[in-house]
Design an enzyme around this catalytic site. Structure first.
Site, PDB file in Angstrom:
ATOM      1  CB  CYS A   1      -0.745  -0.168   1.232  1.00  0.00           C
ATOM      2  SG  CYS A   1      -1.656   1.875   1.950  1.00  0.00           S
ATOM      3  CG  HIS A   2       0.328   5.020  -2.576  1.00  0.00           C
ATOM      4  ND1 HIS A   2       1.735   5.240  -2.962  1.00  0.00           N
ATOM      5  CD2 HIS A   2      -0.927   4.302  -2.962  1.00  0.00           C
ATOM      6  CE1 HIS A   2       0.351   4.714  -4.149  1.00  0.00           C
ATOM      7  NE2 HIS A   2      -0.608   5.075  -4.702  1.00  0.00           N
ATOM      8  CB  THR A   3       0.705   3.610   4.046  1.00  0.00           C
ATOM      9  OG1 THR A   3      -0.247   3.894   3.745  1.00  0.00           O
ATOM     10  CG2 THR A   3       1.246   4.632   5.324  1.00  0.00           C
TER      11      THR A   3
ATOM     12  CG  HIS B   1       0.280  -1.972   5.727  1.00  0.00           C
ATOM     13  ND1 HIS B   1       0.808  -0.510   5.488  1.00  0.00           N
ATOM     14  CD2 HIS B   1      -0.974  -0.609   5.945  1.00  0.00           C
ATOM     15  CE1 HIS B   1       0.924   0.026   4.322  1.00  0.00           C
ATOM     16  NE2 HIS B   1      -1.303  -0.295   5.021  1.00  0.00           N
ATOM     17  CD  GLU B   2      -3.214  -3.050   1.717  1.00  0.00           C
ATOM     18  OE1 GLU B   2      -3.972  -2.385   1.975  1.00  0.00           O
ATOM     19  OE2 GLU B   2      -3.504  -4.027   1.301  1.00  0.00           O
TER      20      GLU B   2
ATOM     21  CB  CYS C   1      -8.037  -1.790  23.598  1.00  0.00           C
ATOM     22  SG  CYS C   1      -9.173  -0.606  24.355  1.00  0.00           S
TER      23      CYS C   1
ATOM     24  CB  CYS D   1      -9.954   3.338  25.044  1.00  0.00           C
ATOM     25  SG  CYS D   1     -10.317   3.354  23.399  1.00  0.00           S
TER      26      CYS D   1
ATOM     27  CB  CYS E   1     -12.621   0.446  22.155  1.00  0.00           C
ATOM     28  SG  CYS E   1     -11.390   0.085  20.854  1.00  0.00           S
TER      29      CYS E   1
ATOM     30  CB  CYS F   1      -8.406   1.861  19.809  1.00  0.00           C
ATOM     31  SG  CYS F   1      -7.779   1.689  20.383  1.00  0.00           S
TER      32      CYS F   1
ATOM     33  NE  ARG G   1      -6.635   7.292  18.179  1.00  0.00           N
ATOM     34  CZ  ARG G   1      -7.399   8.624  18.616  1.00  0.00           C
ATOM     35  NH1 ARG G   1      -6.510  10.291  18.344  1.00  0.00           N
ATOM     36  NH2 ARG G   1      -8.038   8.690  19.397  1.00  0.00           N
TER      37      ARG G   1
ATOM     38  CB  CYS H   1      -4.718  -1.051   4.366  1.00  0.00           C
ATOM     39  SG  CYS H   1      -4.613   0.846   4.242  1.00  0.00           S
TER      40      CYS H   1
ATOM     41  NE  ARG I   1      -3.692  -2.076  -1.470  1.00  0.00           N
ATOM     42  CZ  ARG I   1      -3.791  -1.506  -2.219  1.00  0.00           C
ATOM     43  NH1 ARG I   1      -3.966  -0.487  -2.979  1.00  0.00           N
ATOM     44  NH2 ARG I   1      -4.145   0.159  -0.993  1.00  0.00           N
TER      45      ARG I   1
HETATM   46  P1  NAD Z   1      -3.310   6.986  -5.443  1.00  0.00           P
HETATM   47  O1  NAD Z   1      -2.177   8.267  -5.314  1.00  0.00           O
HETATM   48  O2  NAD Z   1      -3.171   5.610  -5.965  1.00  0.00           O
HETATM   49  O3  NAD Z   1      -4.708   7.912  -5.635  1.00  0.00           O
HETATM   50  C1  NAD Z   1      -5.091   9.856  -5.752  1.00  0.00           C
HETATM   51  C2  NAD Z   1      -5.550   9.925  -7.077  1.00  0.00           C
HETATM   52  O4  NAD Z   1      -6.205  11.451  -6.468  1.00  0.00           O
HETATM   53  C3  NAD Z   1      -4.162   9.401  -8.439  1.00  0.00           C
HETATM   54  O5  NAD Z   1      -5.310   8.690  -9.373  1.00  0.00           O
HETATM   55  C4  NAD Z   1      -4.498  10.986  -9.157  1.00  0.00           C
HETATM   56  O6  NAD Z   1      -4.063  11.169  -9.334  1.00  0.00           O
HETATM   57  C5  NAD Z   1      -5.235  12.057  -8.591  1.00  0.00           C
HETATM   58  N1  NAD Z   1      -5.408  13.455  -7.369  1.00  0.00           N
HETATM   59  C6  NAD Z   1      -4.427  14.082  -6.791  1.00  0.00           C
HETATM   60  N2  NAD Z   1      -4.792  15.151  -6.985  1.00  0.00           N
HETATM   61  C7  NAD Z   1      -6.037  15.579  -7.457  1.00  0.00           C
HETATM   62  C8  NAD Z   1      -6.624  16.656  -7.635  1.00  0.00           C
HETATM   63  N3  NAD Z   1      -6.566  17.736  -6.842  1.00  0.00           N
HETATM   64  N4  NAD Z   1      -7.967  16.607  -8.216  1.00  0.00           N
HETATM   65  C9  NAD Z   1      -8.756  15.211  -8.598  1.00  0.00           C
HETATM   66  N5  NAD Z   1      -7.656  13.753  -8.871  1.00  0.00           N
HETATM   67  C10 NAD Z   1      -6.337  14.384  -8.091  1.00  0.00           C
HETATM   68  O7  NAD Z   1      -3.881   7.214  -3.871  1.00  0.00           O
HETATM   69  P2  NAD Z   1      -4.506   5.662  -2.997  1.00  0.00           P
HETATM   70  O8  NAD Z   1      -3.803   4.889  -2.592  1.00  0.00           O
HETATM   71  O9  NAD Z   1      -6.215   5.886  -3.230  1.00  0.00           O
HETATM   72  O10 NAD Z   1      -4.648   6.450  -1.552  1.00  0.00           O
HETATM   73  C11 NAD Z   1      -5.979   8.393  -1.547  1.00  0.00           C
HETATM   74  C12 NAD Z   1      -5.357   8.636  -0.698  1.00  0.00           C
HETATM   75  O11 NAD Z   1      -5.895   7.989   0.711  1.00  0.00           O
HETATM   76  C13 NAD Z   1      -4.264   9.306  -0.197  1.00  0.00           C
HETATM   77  O12 NAD Z   1      -4.214  10.284   0.221  1.00  0.00           O
HETATM   78  C14 NAD Z   1      -3.942   8.085   1.319  1.00  0.00           C
HETATM   79  O13 NAD Z   1      -2.964   8.776   2.366  1.00  0.00           O
HETATM   80  C15 NAD Z   1      -5.169   8.308   1.589  1.00  0.00           C
HETATM   81  N6  NAD Z   1      -5.604   7.637   2.845  1.00  0.00           N
HETATM   82  C16 NAD Z   1      -6.371   7.818   3.666  1.00  0.00           C
HETATM   83  C17 NAD Z   1      -6.547   6.696   4.463  1.00  0.00           C
HETATM   84  C18 NAD Z   1      -7.878   6.953   5.729  1.00  0.00           C
HETATM   85  O14 NAD Z   1      -7.713   6.076   6.752  1.00  0.00           O
HETATM   86  N7  NAD Z   1      -8.232   8.520   5.945  1.00  0.00           N
HETATM   87  C19 NAD Z   1      -6.436   5.274   4.860  1.00  0.00           C
HETATM   88  C20 NAD Z   1      -5.643   5.154   3.167  1.00  0.00           C
HETATM   89  C21 NAD Z   1      -5.596   6.113   2.545  1.00  0.00           C
HETATM   90 ZN    ZN Z   2      -9.527   1.154  21.982  1.00  0.00          ZN
END
Ligand code: NAD
Ligand code: ZN
Length: 380
Positions: free
Chosen positions: A48-50, A70-71, A100, A103, A106, A114, A118, A178, A373
């Protein structure tokens, strides 16, 4: 009990010795689980990106040597003292954030954040004793978000492990640890579109496309995909996206384009880009009176959200979500069931598969933006 219970296990792990350098498959020692921990045999993991952000460590606290990942999906090998709701042989998904069950968060029906478990991306050790369970010749190797699944065996806090249906294929459902659950839950649990409604999805990466999958499951009749990269549109068709908008092809704000396409605004929007301008557009493009926008993307730390407050008086609602509002242990088993009863489709997210020794290829696919993926099979 497995014959390995209570003993150190030697196995293969992909170790990141330095930021941005290819992972190296090493033999590591994995200590037995301590109180409230479990040791898992990982069978499949995905990237994943993270993982990539913290491996690159540009602007993040560098913690090396470290085992990322993490996935994943796996099986419980042994459990530590005090663990009562998991046993060796259980099929599980480890999760980067925990539950947990004690808390205030939870105990609240409204939160999945959590206090104890977290996500903490800077911590490279177990919370019980501040030590690692991984080592090479006695030298500690750090953990990542409490999961470190790029290893044949890993030790995880019991609160970060969801027990799932043993019939579920782990090479598919591992992606629910994830990104896919995040997007799906953002739509199903937070945006909650009604049947027949119009939903805009900003950002068509894995998270946005899983938000689109949520809109499809909720019975949305129109799903508008918004992305600056038009190459994403072909793939998005498989996810039920019906209309496409590339903001760079218009000389007016995308929220105006969407308002014209929809007679005043979309019913729901889900932002999955991390870009602050997309976040503002995602809010301003919802219909007054009932529209709800949900922010999922992680913004730059200095970004500020700016919008005229009259938008709120006109009854547009803005929300945000962490991990799609799912409580990992309580809710993930039912997401797996959605796959098992063929409501939710996961195959379309899986664009590559590699063996563990080829794990660096998964990083290349992600860095070049190829596919969604990549599943990494631990057995060669
Ligand atoms: P990704 O980079 O694969 O996809 C993002 C897409 O957004 C790309 O296709 C890009 O071209 C497009 N984009 C960028 N700027 C843009 C704009 N201004 N207008 C329109 N489109 C635009 O990323 P991903 O893996 O799909 O993750 C997306 C987001 O979700 C990331 O910021 C990631 O950190 C976040 N995320 C959040 C959580 C959470 O719990 N809140 C969990 C996981 C990931
Ligand atoms: Zn908790």
């Amino acid at each position: 009990m497995a014959s390995t219970a209570g003993k150190v296990i030697k196995c293969r792990a992909a170790v990141a010795w330095e930021a941005g350098k290819p992972l190296v498959i090493e033999e590591v020692e994995v200590a037995p689980p301590q109180a409230m921990e479990v040791r898992l045999k990982i069978l499949y993991t995905s990237l994943c990106h993270t993982d990539v952000y913290f491996w690159e460590a540009k602007g993040q606290t560098p913690v090396f040597p470290r085992i990322f990942g993490h996935e994943a999906g796996g099986v419980v090998e042994s459990v530590g003292e005090g663990v009562t709701d998991l046993a060796p042989g259980d099929h599980v998904l480890p999760v980067f954030t925990g539950e947990c069950k004690e808390c205030a968060h939870c105990r609240s029906e409204e939160s999945n954040m959590c206090d104890l478990l977290r996500i903490n991306t800077d911590r490279g050790v177990m919370i019980s004793d501040g030590k690692t369970r991984f080592s090479i010749n006695g030298k500690p190797i750090y953990h990542f978000v409490g999961t470190s699944t790029f290893s044949e065996y890993t030790v995880v806090h019991v609160g970060c492990v969801a027990k799932i249906n043993p019939l579920a294929p782990l090479d598919k459902v591992c992606v629910l640890s994830c990104g896919i659950s995040t997007g799906l839950g953002a739509t199903l649990n937070v945006a909650k579109p009604r049947k027949g409604s119009t939903v805009a999805i900003f950002g068509l990466g894995a998270v946005g496309l899983s938000a689109a999958e949520g809109a499809r499951l909720a019975g949305a009749s129109r799903i508008i995909g918004v992305d600056l990269n038009s190459r994403r549109f072909e793939e998005a068709k498989k996810f039920g996206v019906t209309d496409f908008v590339n903001p760079s092809e218009y000389n007016k704000p995308v929220q105006e384009v969407l308002a014209e396409m929809t007679n005043g605004g979309v019913d729901r929007s889900v932002e999955c880009t991390g870009n602050i301008n997309a976040m503002i557009s995602a809010f301003e493009c919802v219909h007054d009176g009932w529209g709800v926008a949900v922010l999922v993307g992680v913004p730059h730390k200095d970004a500020v959200f700016k919008t005229p407050p009259v938008n709120f008086l006109n009854e547009k609602t803005l929300k945000g979500t962490f991990f799609g509002n799912y409580k990992p242990r309580s809710d993930l088993p039912s997401v797996v069931e959605k796959y098992m009863n063929k409501e939710l489709e996961l195959e379309k997210f899986i664009t590559h598969t590699v063996s563990f020794s080829e794990i660096n290829k998964a990083f290349e696919y992600m860095l070049t933006g190829e596919g969604l993926r990549c599943i990494i099979r631990m057995a060669d």
